[in-house]
Design an enzyme around this catalytic site. Structure first.
Site, PDB file in Angstrom:
ATOM      1  N   LYS A   1       0.196   6.276  -5.790  1.00 54.64           N
ATOM      2  CA  LYS A   1       0.053   7.370  -6.760  1.00 54.64           C
ATOM      3  C   LYS A   1       1.123   7.318  -7.854  1.00 54.64           C
ATOM      4  O   LYS A   1       2.132   6.640  -7.727  1.00 54.64           O
ATOM      5  CB  LYS A   1       0.016   8.719  -6.025  1.00 54.64           C
TER       6      LYS A   1
ATOM      7  N   ARG B   1      -3.612   7.851   4.462  1.00 55.51           N
ATOM      8  CA  ARG B   1      -4.730   7.369   3.639  1.00 55.51           C
ATOM      9  C   ARG B   1      -4.164   6.367   2.641  1.00 55.51           C
ATOM     10  O   ARG B   1      -3.412   6.749   1.736  1.00 55.51           O
ATOM     11  CB  ARG B   1      -5.361   8.580   2.937  1.00 55.51           C
TER      12      ARG B   1
HETATM   13  N1  HH2 Z   1      -6.291  11.549  -2.918  1.00 50.92           N
HETATM   14  C1  HH2 Z   1      -7.320  11.083  -3.645  1.00 50.92           C
HETATM   15  C2  HH2 Z   1      -8.637  11.252  -3.209  1.00 50.92           C
HETATM   16  N2  HH2 Z   1      -8.903  11.858  -2.025  1.00 50.92           N
HETATM   17  N3  HH2 Z   1      -8.135  12.912  -0.049  1.00 50.92           N
HETATM   18  C3  HH2 Z   1      -7.123  13.385   0.698  1.00 50.92           C
HETATM   19  N4  HH2 Z   1      -7.374  13.980   1.879  1.00 50.92           N
HETATM   20  N5  HH2 Z   1      -5.816  13.260   0.294  1.00 50.92           N
HETATM   21  C4  HH2 Z   1      -5.481  12.668  -0.891  1.00 50.92           C
HETATM   22  O1  HH2 Z   1      -4.280  12.611  -1.221  1.00 50.92           O
HETATM   23  C5  HH2 Z   1      -6.540  12.161  -1.713  1.00 50.92           C
HETATM   24  C6  HH2 Z   1      -7.882  12.316  -1.261  1.00 50.92           C
HETATM   25  C7  HH2 Z   1      -7.054  10.395  -4.954  1.00 50.92           C
HETATM   26  O2  HH2 Z   1      -6.812   9.036  -4.749  1.00 50.92           O
HETATM   27  P1  HH2 Z   1      -7.893   7.821  -4.855  1.00 50.92           P
HETATM   28  O3  HH2 Z   1      -9.069   8.046  -3.981  1.00 50.92           O
HETATM   29  O4  HH2 Z   1      -7.181   6.555  -4.587  1.00 50.92           O
HETATM   30  O5  HH2 Z   1      -8.347   7.826  -6.361  1.00 50.92           O
HETATM   31  P2  HH2 Z   1      -9.525   8.547  -7.110  1.00 50.92           P
HETATM   32  O6  HH2 Z   1      -9.507   9.991  -6.819  1.00 50.92           O
HETATM   33  O7  HH2 Z   1      -9.241   8.221  -8.551  1.00 50.92           O
HETATM   34  O8  HH2 Z   1     -10.811   7.940  -6.630  1.00 50.92           O
END
Ligand code: HH2
Length: 327
Positions: A275, A310
């Site tokens: 992040k 995650r």
């Molecule tokens: N962060 C993201 C998405 N889903 N779910 C949980 N439980 N906790 C988190 O911190 C979290 C999440 C955002 O990250 P990412 O999926 O890598 O990116 P994007 O939202 O751009 O798909």
């Protein structure tokens, strides 16, 4: 606002005789912190909070959470902040899923809508078309637990029908009034995450009186709402939502004091992988260059008793956590 307490984690092999094991894991505590006040004796912590700390974590999606589980991220989106566009073709997504399992992922988190700051809303039909076929294809070949990362009831329903085992909702069941009933009816676990504001606007000017206490209070309220909606108390995970309506200082404060969330009596999930705050602190503009910082956060979190991480980078996280578990 009632005070929030935090077990001060001990991972040292020498620990005071009176130390208590936190959630049946590798972390112990002999002292507590009243958040915002200072160190207090365990006797000063309310009995129901101590009971929540002492309760061994339940199994979630068949996973034993006495050691941290690795949740591998699979974004089948064109625009996710770190892997957007890489895995949105179904074949590439399925191949990536099995690569992550091979590398040590215990569960896969599949998302069809980016929730990065400023992300656009995705239509339900598009989100289902992105996620359900990939879940079905993985499920046809493997019984690995699969989480659906969605805020929407119809997307969760399609994912569960395709073989998903957990619902991960970044809005903690506040976005879609029908999602709680879908989770309750299916009897599957849910992750409730804190966010301040919508992805479109959440980084505009996030404010808290005390970030740990405010996020704790919100998650406590959402856990109670989920139970009221018929979701089993031992099938709820909580997540402070790193980067979701938080400044750099808010993120750091939540990470330093993440053991406070054991007081909710639910396993803690954390998503800090690659992040922006890691980039801000280390001068790494590209998300792919934030692997080492992400692994440092994973090891720190395990030492605070966090039960599920995650992450994007399975091999380095798995190796680091495995080594830490021997020490
Ligand atoms: N962060 C993201 C998405 N889903 N779910 C949980 N439980 N906790 C988190 O911190 C979290 C999440 C955002 O990250 P990412 O999926 O890598 O990116 P994007 O939202 O751009 O798909």
């Amino acid at each position: 606002m009632s005070p929030v307490y935090r077990p001060i984690p001990i991972t040292d092999p020498a620990r005071p005789g009176a130390a208590m094991q936190i959630a049946g894991g590798a972390v112990w505590a002999a002292q507590a912190e009243e958040v915002g006040s200072g160190i207090v004796l365990m006797d000063a912590v309310p009995a129901e909070v101590l009971a929540a700390w002492a309760r061994p974590a339940p199994q979630i999606a068949g996973l034993d959470l006495s050691r941290p589980a690795i949740m591998g991220i699979l974004n089948v989106t064109p625009d996710s902040f770190s892997d957007g566009g890489q895995f949105n073709a179904p074949d590439a997504a399925v191949a990536r899923a099995f690569e992550m399992v091979e590398q040590g992922a215990d569960i896969l988190d599949i998302g069809g809508e980016s929730t990065r700051p400023g992300a656009a809303y995705v239509d339900v039909a598009d989100e289902i078309a992105r996620t359900a076929p990939v879940i079905a294809a993985i499920r046809a070949q493997s019984d690995v637990p699969i989480s659906i990362d969605t805020r929407k009831a119809a997307v969760a329903e399609a994912a569960l029908a395709a073989g998903a085992s957990l619902v991960n909702d970044v809005s903690a069941l506040t976005h879609d009034p029908d999602l709680a009933a879908v989770v309750a009816r299916a009897g599957v676990p849910v992750c409730l995450m804190h966010a301040q504001g919508d992805p479109k606007t959440m980084q505009d000017n996030p404010q808290y009186t005390d970030v740990v206490s405010n996020v704790y209070g919100y998650l406590e309220e959402r856990v109670n709402a989920a139970i009221k909606a018929g979701i089993s108390a031992d099938q709820i995970m909580v997540d402070p939502g790193i980067g979701f309506g938080k400044t750099l200082d808010h993120n750091l404060e939540l990470l330093r004091r993440i053991s406070a969330f054991h007081g909710l009596g639910c396993p803690i999930l954390l998503g800090a992988s690659r992040k922006r705050f890691i980039g801000t602190l280390t001068g790494t503009d590209e998300a792919q260059d934030r692997v080492h910082g992400s692994v440092a956060i994973a090891v720190h979190s395990a030492a605070q008793g966090v039960q599920m991480l995650r992450v994007h980078d399975i091999s380095p996280t798995q190796q680091a956590l495995q080594l830490a578990s021997y020490l």
